[in-house]
Design a protein around this motif. Sequence first.
Motif, PDB file in Angstrom:
ATOM      1  N   ALA A 198       0.833  -1.210   0.000  1.00 56.89           N
ATOM      2  CA  ALA A 198       0.000   0.000   0.000  1.00 56.89           C
ATOM      3  C   ALA A 198       0.869   1.262   0.000  1.00 56.89           C
ATOM      4  O   ALA A 198       0.550   2.246  -0.657  1.00 56.89           O
ATOM      5  CB  ALA A 198      -0.923  -0.005   1.213  1.00 56.89           C
ATOM      6  N   ARG A 199       1.980   1.193   0.735  1.00 63.21           N
ATOM      7  CA  ARG A 199       2.879   2.365   0.826  1.00 63.21           C
ATOM      8  C   ARG A 199       3.372   2.777  -0.559  1.00 63.21           C
ATOM      9  O   ARG A 199       3.581   3.949  -0.838  1.00 63.21           O
ATOM     10  CB  ARG A 199       4.066   2.021   1.734  1.00 63.21           C
ATOM     11  CG  ARG A 199       4.547   3.173   2.548  1.00 63.21           C
ATOM     12  CD  ARG A 199       5.619   2.892   3.588  1.00 63.21           C
ATOM     13  NE  ARG A 199       6.004   1.535   3.870  1.00 63.21           N
ATOM     14  CZ  ARG A 199       5.497   0.791   4.851  1.00 63.21           C
ATOM     15  NH1 ARG A 199       4.567   1.275   5.639  1.00 63.21           N
ATOM     16  NH2 ARG A 199       5.915  -0.437   5.053  1.00 63.21           N
ATOM     17  N   HIS A 200       3.544   1.807  -1.449  1.00 63.48           N
ATOM     18  CA  HIS A 200       4.149   2.100  -2.752  1.00 63.48           C
ATOM     19  C   HIS A 200       3.156   2.021  -3.906  1.00 63.48           C
ATOM     20  O   HIS A 200       3.541   2.202  -5.063  1.00 63.48           O
ATOM     21  CB  HIS A 200       5.320   1.143  -2.994  1.00 63.48           C
ATOM     22  CG  HIS A 200       6.390   1.297  -1.967  1.00 63.48           C
ATOM     23  ND1 HIS A 200       7.181   2.421  -1.888  1.00 63.48           N
ATOM     24  CD2 HIS A 200       6.764   0.496  -0.937  1.00 63.48           C
ATOM     25  CE1 HIS A 200       8.009   2.292  -0.862  1.00 63.48           C
ATOM     26  NE2 HIS A 200       7.779   1.135  -0.271  1.00 63.48           N
ATOM     27  N   SER A 201       1.909   1.776  -3.596  1.00 73.70           N
ATOM     28  CA  SER A 201       0.905   1.658  -4.665  1.00 73.70           C
ATOM     29  C   SER A 201       0.260   3.021  -4.905  1.00 73.70           C
ATOM     30  O   SER A 201      -0.133   3.704  -3.954  1.00 73.70           O
ATOM     31  CB  SER A 201      -0.163   0.638  -4.247  1.00 73.70           C
ATOM     32  OG  SER A 201      -1.197   0.635  -5.195  1.00 73.70           O
ATOM     33  N   SER A 202       0.118   3.380  -6.167  1.00 73.08           N
ATOM     34  CA  SER A 202      -0.574   4.642  -6.476  1.00 73.08           C
ATOM     35  C   SER A 202      -2.039   4.389  -6.829  1.00 73.08           C
ATOM     36  O   SER A 202      -2.738   5.302  -7.250  1.00 73.08           O
ATOM     37  CB  SER A 202       0.137   5.391  -7.596  1.00 73.08           C
ATOM     38  OG  SER A 202       0.197   4.574  -8.748  1.00 73.08           O
ATOM     39  N   VAL A 203      -2.502   3.132  -6.663  1.00 75.98           N
ATOM     40  CA  VAL A 203      -3.930   2.813  -6.818  1.00 75.98           C
ATOM     41  C   VAL A 203      -4.406   2.177  -5.508  1.00 75.98           C
ATOM     42  O   VAL A 203      -3.585   1.688  -4.720  1.00 75.98           O
ATOM     43  CB  VAL A 203      -4.179   1.861  -8.014  1.00 75.98           C
ATOM     44  CG1 VAL A 203      -3.747   2.512  -9.319  1.00 75.98           C
ATOM     45  CG2 VAL A 203      -3.492   0.515  -7.813  1.00 75.98           C
ATOM     46  N   PRO A 204      -5.726   2.179  -5.253  1.00 74.82           N
ATOM     47  CA  PRO A 204      -6.224   1.626  -3.988  1.00 74.82           C
ATOM     48  C   PRO A 204      -5.821   0.161  -3.783  1.00 74.82           C
ATOM     49  O   PRO A 204      -5.867  -0.637  -4.718  1.00 74.82           O
ATOM     50  CB  PRO A 204      -7.754   1.757  -4.125  1.00 74.82           C
ATOM     51  CG  PRO A 204      -7.959   2.851  -5.103  1.00 74.82           C
ATOM     52  CD  PRO A 204      -6.811   2.752  -6.071  1.00 74.82           C
ATOM     53  N   LEU A 205      -5.422  -0.153  -2.561  1.00 72.32           N
ATOM     54  CA  LEU A 205      -5.057  -1.525  -2.208  1.00 72.32           C
ATOM     55  C   LEU A 205      -6.083  -2.067  -1.211  1.00 72.32           C
ATOM     56  O   LEU A 205      -6.409  -1.392  -0.231  1.00 72.32           O
ATOM     57  CB  LEU A 205      -3.663  -1.573  -1.609  1.00 72.32           C
ATOM     58  CG  LEU A 205      -3.152  -3.017  -1.552  1.00 72.32           C
ATOM     59  CD1 LEU A 205      -1.828  -3.148  -2.260  1.00 72.32           C
ATOM     60  CD2 LEU A 205      -3.046  -3.506  -0.137  1.00 72.32           C
ATOM     61  N   VAL A 206      -6.594  -3.256  -1.478  1.00 71.60           N
ATOM     62  CA  VAL A 206      -7.640  -3.863  -0.646  1.00 71.60           C
ATOM     63  C   VAL A 206      -7.080  -5.112   0.018  1.00 71.60           C
ATOM     64  O   VAL A 206      -6.532  -5.992  -0.660  1.00 71.60           O
ATOM     65  CB  VAL A 206      -8.870  -4.233  -1.509  1.00 71.60           C
ATOM     66  CG1 VAL A 206      -9.908  -4.973  -0.680  1.00 71.60           C
ATOM     67  CG2 VAL A 206      -9.477  -2.984  -2.145  1.00 71.60           C
ATOM     68  N   ASN A 207      -7.231  -5.198   1.323  1.00 70.29           N
ATOM     69  CA  ASN A 207      -6.818  -6.385   2.075  1.00 70.29           C
ATOM     70  C   ASN A 207      -7.880  -7.474   1.891  1.00 70.29           C
ATOM     71  O   ASN A 207      -8.994  -7.347   2.385  1.00 70.29           O
ATOM     72  CB  ASN A 207      -6.681  -6.014   3.557  1.00 70.29           C
ATOM     73  CG  ASN A 207      -6.264  -7.192   4.416  1.00 70.29           C
ATOM     74  OD1 ASN A 207      -6.296  -8.339   3.978  1.00 70.29           O
ATOM     75  ND2 ASN A 207      -5.872  -6.921   5.651  1.00 70.29           N
ATOM     76  N   MET A 208      -7.527  -8.533   1.179  1.00 72.25           N
ATOM     77  CA  MET A 208      -8.461  -9.655   0.966  1.00 72.25           C
ATOM     78  C   MET A 208      -8.240 -10.763   2.002  1.00 72.25           C
ATOM     79  O   MET A 208      -8.749 -11.852   1.833  1.00 72.25           O
ATOM     80  CB  MET A 208      -8.298 -10.225  -0.438  1.00 72.25           C
ATOM     81  CG  MET A 208      -8.545  -9.223  -1.559  1.00 72.25           C
ATOM     82  SD  MET A 208      -8.810 -10.005  -3.166  1.00 72.25           S
ATOM     83  CE  MET A 208      -7.248 -10.870  -3.404  1.00 72.25           C
ATOM     84  N   LEU A 209      -7.513 -10.507   3.028  1.00 74.03           N
ATOM     85  CA  LEU A 209      -7.253 -11.358   4.205  1.00 74.03           C
ATOM     86  C   LEU A 209      -5.766 -11.344   4.519  1.00 74.03           C
ATOM     87  O   LEU A 209      -4.923 -11.578   3.643  1.00 74.03           O
ATOM     88  CB  LEU A 209      -7.699 -12.819   4.013  1.00 74.03           C
ATOM     89  CG  LEU A 209      -7.453 -13.783   5.188  1.00 74.03           C
ATOM     90  CD1 LEU A 209      -8.594 -14.788   5.348  1.00 74.03           C
ATOM     91  CD2 LEU A 209      -6.134 -14.529   5.033  1.00 74.03           C
ATOM     92  N   THR A 210      -5.492 -11.046   5.778  1.00 71.12           N
ATOM     93  CA  THR A 210      -4.148 -11.209   6.336  1.00 71.12           C
ATOM     94  C   THR A 210      -4.299 -11.939   7.674  1.00 71.12           C
ATOM     95  O   THR A 210      -5.434 -12.186   8.116  1.00 71.12           O
ATOM     96  CB  THR A 210      -3.483  -9.839   6.604  1.00 71.12           C
ATOM     97  OG1 THR A 210      -4.390  -9.045   7.386  1.00 71.12           O
ATOM     98  CG2 THR A 210      -3.119  -9.116   5.331  1.00 71.12           C
TER      99      THR A 210
END
Length: 299
Positions: free
Chosen positions: A111-123
């Motif tokens: 997420a820190r390096h993504s310029s598009v939305p990042l979605v947590n699909m499970l951690t």
Amino acid sequence: MPRHFLTGAELSRDELDALLDRALQMKREPLAATPLSGRAVALIFEKPSTRTRVSFEVGVRELGGQPVVLRSDEMQLSRGEPLRDTALVLSRHVAAIGVRTGEDRIVEELARHSSVPLVNMLTAGHHPCQALADLLTVREACGTLDGVRVAYVGDGNNVARSLAVLGAIAGLEIAIASPPGYSLEGSLELPEGAAGSVTLTEDAREAVRGAQAVYTDVWVSMGDEATADQRRAALSSYRIDDALLDAAAPDAFALHDLPAHPGEEITAEVLYGERQRIWDQAENRRHAQKALLELLVSP
Ligand code: CP
């Protein structure tokens, strides 16, 4: 800055209310909105999935987009390409990135390096997309979330944590019963000013008293296989059966994020009977995630 969805705490109560309204609208008219028209969404799976994969893949298509499913063992990630580089490259191609992985630090770094939305699909720590579907299911059944009591009985895992975080934002009264050593005690951070409440107990009957929904999850989650025997022993009395539902509010229903192990954390009678909304809950993954994606990709 893109809007990410890593724990669910990113949403305000008003945004969560609006998202659930939108999800219900999308459930009624699944093909009416195409905010992903002509765009792609990368879905990275480092762990197995049935519901998350199919609900995201079909949901992205219903929104007019193209899902790009990536198994992490087939990506250069598995040969040591940094998370940073992976995020930078995917951001050049897709409108959003979904990730199912183990450690929370992996989605945080992406997420820190993504310029598009990042979605947590499970951690290991969180399953916020599951919690959106859980809230949608309770809202459909009860007409509101405000002050509705939801009991969770079992392992204080990622599913319980996300239910607590998003349920508290939404105004639910959450009661979580877990045996000693399996509680969220000490590892649960609620957003400041959350409208609802979360109580932790060891007593399943105390948790379900007055609860409209009674929720459970498997005794042995992905990644916990090494301690399976200890877990089964510790959690053996934390099971949804008809007697536990009888101790909850009249017309209380069971929830389970699935996959289930009938005979362990839930009886087959409840899982396949009339006192559950589990299969609606599984369907609601798609509707809730579509509303989430629309929110995140909209300018
Ligand atoms: N509830 C859930 O996340 O299911 P899957 O593991 O099948 O995606």
